[in-house]
Design a protein around this motif. Structure first.
Motif, PDB file in Angstrom:
ATOM      1  N   ARG A 377       0.830  -1.205   0.000  1.00  0.00           N
ATOM      2  CA  ARG A 377       0.000   0.000   0.000  1.00  0.00           C
ATOM      3  C   ARG A 377       0.867   1.259   0.000  1.00  0.00           C
ATOM      4  O   ARG A 377       0.585   2.232  -0.720  1.00  0.00           O
ATOM      5  CB  ARG A 377      -0.925  -0.009   1.219  1.00  0.00           C
ATOM      6  N   HIS A 381       1.273   4.253  -3.075  1.00  0.00           N
ATOM      7  CA  HIS A 381       1.099   5.693  -2.900  1.00  0.00           C
ATOM      8  C   HIS A 381       2.385   6.467  -3.199  1.00  0.00           C
ATOM      9  O   HIS A 381       2.338   7.685  -3.433  1.00  0.00           O
ATOM     10  CB  HIS A 381       0.633   5.998  -1.474  1.00  0.00           C
ATOM     11  N   SER A 388       4.781  -2.594  -5.726  1.00  0.00           N
ATOM     12  CA  SER A 388       3.568  -2.733  -4.904  1.00  0.00           C
ATOM     13  C   SER A 388       2.800  -3.996  -5.282  1.00  0.00           C
ATOM     14  O   SER A 388       2.378  -4.767  -4.417  1.00  0.00           O
ATOM     15  CB  SER A 388       2.678  -1.510  -5.089  1.00  0.00           C
ATOM     16  N   TYR A 392       1.886  -7.329  -3.003  1.00  0.00           N
ATOM     17  CA  TYR A 392       0.506  -7.816  -2.863  1.00  0.00           C
ATOM     18  C   TYR A 392       0.428  -9.304  -3.222  1.00  0.00           C
ATOM     19  O   TYR A 392      -0.253 -10.090  -2.545  1.00  0.00           O
ATOM     20  CB  TYR A 392      -0.441  -7.012  -3.752  1.00  0.00           C
TER      21      TYR A 392
END
Length: 416
Positions: A377, A381, A388, A392
């Motif tokens: 997360r 950003h 990212s 995940y």
């Protein structure tokens, strides 16, 4: 000897007097029936009357004796002797212990009429009927057990309560036990059955009131009582937290603080109880109180679950929270969960690079899906979408079992 001689003398005197009376006046008795009449002396009539009465008495006695003999034979045929009943009872109890309910019930009921302890026969037979699903017969046998012996109310009630508890008829079981408790308030089995019923009904307040009696008269050891106390106060904490949820922070603070104060100090020191209290504070938006509680507990008893919760608490001073947690890191530099908490506290302080370093250090020590998700997360950003996505995927794979080796399509060639 003297008594016999006295009786003999009295008999001789009576005989002499009777003979003298007969010689003096024989009298006569006339019996007339229709055209027939019978005349005899008074003394002969008296002798015939006494002889007839004696004959009737003898016939009646023989008749009663034959009835008793018939009853004895019948009892021997159908119930057997007392010794045989005891042997049959013992055999029935062995079958009862083995769980052979049908055979045990048959033996115990056959032996009950001649058993020296019919109460045991009927109680065990009632349990056998219950185990076979015949509740109606079980109840009838409990009534017979109550009638078979004096002072049987307690034993019958406890047997009935056990059967009600096993069949999950908790309300009926509670009614039975409360009736018995008025007569035997200190009986350990009554207290233990009440304990089980209160837990099944989630009646924690009643269990709390029962605890002093369980400690004083119960049959549980100290370790079991401590475990029960811990279970009780955890449930009371959950109940208090749910009851005040949505009623505002002030009422929640008072209710939770009061419940926490009632918990024995030995139970309050348990990390899982402290965790539950802190979680209830967080759930009711009492983050300042939760931070203080977790911090004080961790200073005395280290708990991974409390460390994780500390990273989720939103106290007023996020910077001080981070400093406190970094102080713990000096003693535990290789704690992956503490690294996760430090990463989250760094995010609250908007220290993005520091948060990233803590998350990566945590994954180096131990790969955990929660840490993968936090780092993914953050990277998303920060614009690092490829990395990212990789984290995940890592987190997703950690939450599932190892996938089997199966054919898959080739990845498409990158376009320029």
């Amino acid at each position: 000897m003297k008594r016999t001689l006295l009786i003999l003398i009295v008999a001789m005197l009576l005989g002499a007097l009777t003979l003298s009376a007969i010689q003096a006046d024989s009298g006569y008795v006339l019996i007339a029936l229709g055209n027939t009449s019978v005349e005899m002396s008074f003394w002969l009539a008296l002798m015939l009357l006494l002889g007839g009465l004696g004959l009737i008495w003898l016939v009646l006695r023989l008749f009663r004796g034959s009835i008793r003999a018939g009853q004895a034979v019948t009892e021997r045929l159908f119930s057997g002797t007392s010794a045989r009943a005891q042997r049959r009872t013992a055999s029935g109890l062995v079958s009862f212990i083995e769980g052979n309910w049908k055979q045990a019930q048959r033996k115990l009921l056959r032996a009950a009429p001649k058993s020296g302890t019919p109460l045991i026969n009927y109680l065990a037979a009632a349990r056998c009927a219950f185990e076979q699903g015949d509740n109606h017969t079980a109840l009838e046998l409990l009534h017979k057990a109550e009638q078979s012996s004096t002072n049987s109310e307690l034993a019958v009630a406890l047997t009935q309560a056990r059967m009600q508890l096993m069949s999950r008829r908790y309300e009926q079981c509670l009614a039975t036990l409360e009736r018995v408790k008025r007569k035997a308030p200190q009986h350990p089995v009554v207290l233990d059955l009440l304990r089980q019923v209160y837990i099944a009904l989630h009646d924690w307040e009643s269990l709390k009131q029962l605890m002093p009696s369980l400690r004083a008269y119960g049959n549980q050891n100290e370790a079991a009582l401590e475990a029960l106390s811990s279970q009780l106060h955890r449930a009371l904490l959950e109940q208090a937290g749910q009851r005040v949820r949505g009623l505002g922070p002030e009422r929640a603070r008072e209710a939770l603080a009061s419940t926490w104060k009632d918990i024995p100090s030995a139970v309050r020191k348990q990390p899982d109880v402290a965790l539950l209290y802190a979680q209830q504070l967080v759930d009711n938006d009492l983050h300042v109180e939760a931070e203080a509680q977790v911090r004080k507990t961790l200073e005395k008893h280290w708990s991974p679950e409390l460390v994780r919760l500390y990273g989720l608490i939103r106290a007023n001073d996020a910077g001080q929270q981070l400093i406190t947690a970094e102080g713990w890191l000096k003693k535990r530099p290789a704690d992956a969960l503490l690294m996760l908490t430090l990463g989250r506290l760094s995010l609250r302080n908007q220290l993005w690079g520091k948060a990233r370093d803590y998350f990566q250090s945590s994954l180096t020590l131990h790969k955990h899906p929660e840490t993968c998700a936090e780092l993914a997360r953050l990277l998303a950003h920060m614009g690092e979408h490829k990395k990212s996505t990789e984290y995940y995927q890592q987190g997703l794979l950690l939450t599932t079992e190892r996938l089997p080796d199966l054919p898959l399509p080739k990845e498409p060639e990158p376009t320029h």
